[in-house]
Design an enzyme around this catalytic site. Structure first.
Site, mmCIF file in Angstrom:
data_model
loop_
_atom_site.group_PDB
_atom_site.id
_atom_site.type_symbol
_atom_site.label_atom_id
_atom_site.label_comp_id
_atom_site.label_asym_id
_atom_site.label_seq_id
_atom_site.Cartn_x
_atom_site.Cartn_y
_atom_site.Cartn_z
ATOM 1 N N ASP A 1 0.900 -1.115 -0.267
ATOM 2 C CA ASP A 1 0.087 0.035 -0.178
ATOM 3 C C ASP A 1 0.744 1.231 -0.014
ATOM 4 O OD1 ASP A 1 -2.316 1.624 0.310
ATOM 5 O OD2 ASP A 1 -2.444 1.633 2.476
ATOM 6 N N SER A 2 0.268 2.350 -0.297
ATOM 7 C CA SER A 2 0.919 3.605 -0.080
ATOM 8 C C SER A 2 1.604 3.827 1.274
ATOM 9 C CB SER A 2 0.135 4.873 -0.389
ATOM 10 O OG SER A 2 -1.050 4.955 0.576
ATOM 11 N N CYS B 1 -11.196 3.291 0.609
ATOM 12 C CA CYS B 1 -9.912 3.535 0.781
ATOM 13 C C CYS B 1 -9.430 2.769 1.945
ATOM 14 C CB CYS B 1 -9.639 4.857 0.965
ATOM 15 S SG CYS B 1 -7.892 5.431 1.297
ATOM 16 N N THR B 2 -8.375 2.008 1.908
ATOM 17 C CA THR B 2 -7.947 1.136 3.194
ATOM 18 C C THR B 2 -7.471 1.980 4.379
ATOM 19 O OG1 THR B 2 -5.771 0.902 2.060
ATOM 20 C CG2 THR B 2 -7.503 -0.921 1.656
ATOM 21 N N HIS B 3 -7.136 3.062 4.047
ATOM 22 C CA HIS B 3 -6.701 4.086 5.215
ATOM 23 C C HIS B 3 -8.006 4.229 5.922
ATOM 24 C CE1 HIS B 3 -2.956 4.657 3.305
ATOM 25 N NE2 HIS B 3 -2.479 5.541 4.327
ATOM 26 N N GLY C 1 -3.331 9.253 -3.627
ATOM 27 C CA GLY C 1 -4.855 9.790 -3.905
ATOM 28 C C GLY C 1 -4.609 11.010 -4.474
ATOM 29 N N GLU D 1 -1.896 8.687 8.413
ATOM 30 C CA GLU D 1 -0.354 8.321 8.572
ATOM 31 C C GLU D 1 0.082 9.120 9.827
ATOM 32 O OE1 GLU D 1 1.572 6.683 6.360
ATOM 33 O OE2 GLU D 1 -0.165 5.954 5.639
ATOM 34 N N CYS E 1 -4.696 -1.480 -1.726
ATOM 35 C CA CYS E 1 -4.805 -0.102 -1.883
ATOM 36 C C CYS E 1 -5.713 -0.053 -3.005
ATOM 37 C CB CYS E 1 -3.557 0.263 -2.305
ATOM 38 S SG CYS E 1 -3.603 2.422 -2.925
ATOM 39 N N ASN E 2 -7.038 0.765 -2.901
ATOM 40 C CA ASN E 2 -8.124 1.000 -3.977
ATOM 41 C C ASN E 2 -7.524 1.862 -5.079
ATOM 42 O OD1 ASN E 2 -10.835 -0.071 -2.736
ATOM 43 N ND2 ASN E 2 -9.664 0.673 -1.047
ATOM 44 N N THR E 3 -6.692 2.948 -4.744
ATOM 45 C CA THR E 3 -6.088 3.829 -5.632
ATOM 46 C C THR E 3 -5.117 3.213 -6.596
ATOM 47 O OG1 THR E 3 -6.271 5.293 -3.728
ATOM 48 C CG2 THR E 3 -5.058 6.097 -5.666
HETATM 49 N N1 DGL Z 1 -4.792 3.271 1.060
HETATM 50 C C1 DGL Z 1 -4.773 3.502 -0.252
HETATM 51 C C2 DGL Z 1 -6.480 3.117 -0.965
HETATM 52 O O1 DGL Z 1 -6.821 2.220 -0.645
HETATM 53 C C3 DGL Z 1 -4.356 4.968 -0.615
HETATM 54 C C4 DGL Z 1 -4.417 6.219 0.058
HETATM 55 C C5 DGL Z 1 -3.604 7.092 -0.396
HETATM 56 O O2 DGL Z 1 -2.297 7.015 -0.514
HETATM 57 O O3 DGL Z 1 -3.994 8.203 -1.043
HETATM 58 O O4 DGL Z 1 -6.956 3.996 -1.764
#
Ligand code: DGL
Length: 271
Positions: A7-8, A180-182, A40, A148, A70-72
């Site tokens: 992931d990011s 978004c996983t965050h 993102g 973060e 990561c969805n993005t």
């Molecule tokens: N966790 C990521 C997602 O699921 C990316 C968030 C990001 O880095 O902007 O989209």
């Protein structure tokens, strides 16, 4: 069996956390691209460049399968990665389909990053499953930065979420898709605005079950808590090696940070 999860940043930990519950016997390599978070707010070609490099790294480290947690990155790059690399690659997708199915006469809110919302993949998914046009899309990029910084319960977080939700009548919604996983870390905050009846749907369990299917493994049905109280347990007793943009994580501060995040994820898991 070695599973590479990328992931990011710390969003992917929520997928790893679910994987530790459902597939506890596997070996994991977790890669957070902390040098480039947030994805993102990057361009698709930048994101493709980052995840290409990470995929090469995970292959080099002898992973048998890769999860783009990561969805993005999935929205931008998954087809490209699959066409260039032989290794099986599992992606994330906002759980729009179950949300629409559960919504009855109510609406569905889909929160994600600006890139995920702009990309065709989500638009096509919604066109396919949302015949009655029930979905509203809301970009929430600052939540990635808050996560973060390990800020989940601070007033700034609640103020931001409140201001972004201001234009919506929240009682119209029965489903909130965490695209978004965050965003998993913020479940208590979302619930405080939408109320106790909102269904919060993330794609983590579905993704890990899909991962198990691809690997031909059975998921563990025994429910136990995954809580750490010693940071070094993360590397010596969990079957996971953690990397920050290619650098192995073994210092106590970083491990303590990750330990607190796992404990937060355990705490909000059933919410
Ligand atoms: N966790 C990521 C997602 O699921 C990316 C968030 C990001 O880095 O902007 O989209």
């Amino acid at each position: 069996m070695k599973i590479g999860i990328m992931d990011s940043g710390i969003g992917g930990l929520s997928v790893l956390h679910e994987a530790l519950h459902l597939l506890p016997e596997a070996e994991y390599l977790f890669y957070a691209d902390v040098d480039h978070v947030p994805y993102g707010l990057k361009t698709p070609s930048q994101i493709l460049g980052y995840v290409t490099e990470i995929t090469e790294f995970l292959i080099d480290k002898k992973c048998d399968i890769i999860v783009v947690a990561c969805n993005t990155a999935t929205a931008v790059a998954i087809e490209n990665l699959r066409s260039r690399f032989d290794i099986p690659i599992v992606g994330m997708e906002p759980a729009v389909k179950p949300a629409v199915l559960h919504s009855n006469d109510k609406r569905v809110m889909v929160m994600a990053t600006p890139v995920t919302i702009r990309e065709n993949k989500l638009k096509m998914l919604i066109a396919r499953v949302d015949e009655e046009h029930k979905c509203d899309l809301l970009p929430m990029p600052r939540l990635v930065n808050f996560a973060e910084m390990e800020m989940f319960e601070e007033p700034e977080v609640y103020d931001y979420v409140k201001s972004e939700l201001n234009a919506y009548k929240l009682s119209d919604y029965s489903e909130l898709v965490l695209g978004c996983t965050h965003f998993n870390y913020f479940k208590p905050c979302f619930r405080s605005f939408f109320g106790p009846d909102i269904e919060l749907i993330d794609g983590n369990r579905g993704t890990v079950k899909h991962l198990a299917d691809v690997l031909g493994m059975d998921v563990c049905t025994e429910e136990k808590k995954i809580i750490y109280d010693k940071p070094f347990d993360l590397i010596y007793n969990s079957g996971v090696v953690y990397y920050a943009s290619g650098r192995v994580i073994n210092d106590e501060n970083m491990l303590t940070h990750i330990m607190r995040l796992h404990n937060r994820l355990e705490e909000v898991r059933g919410i």
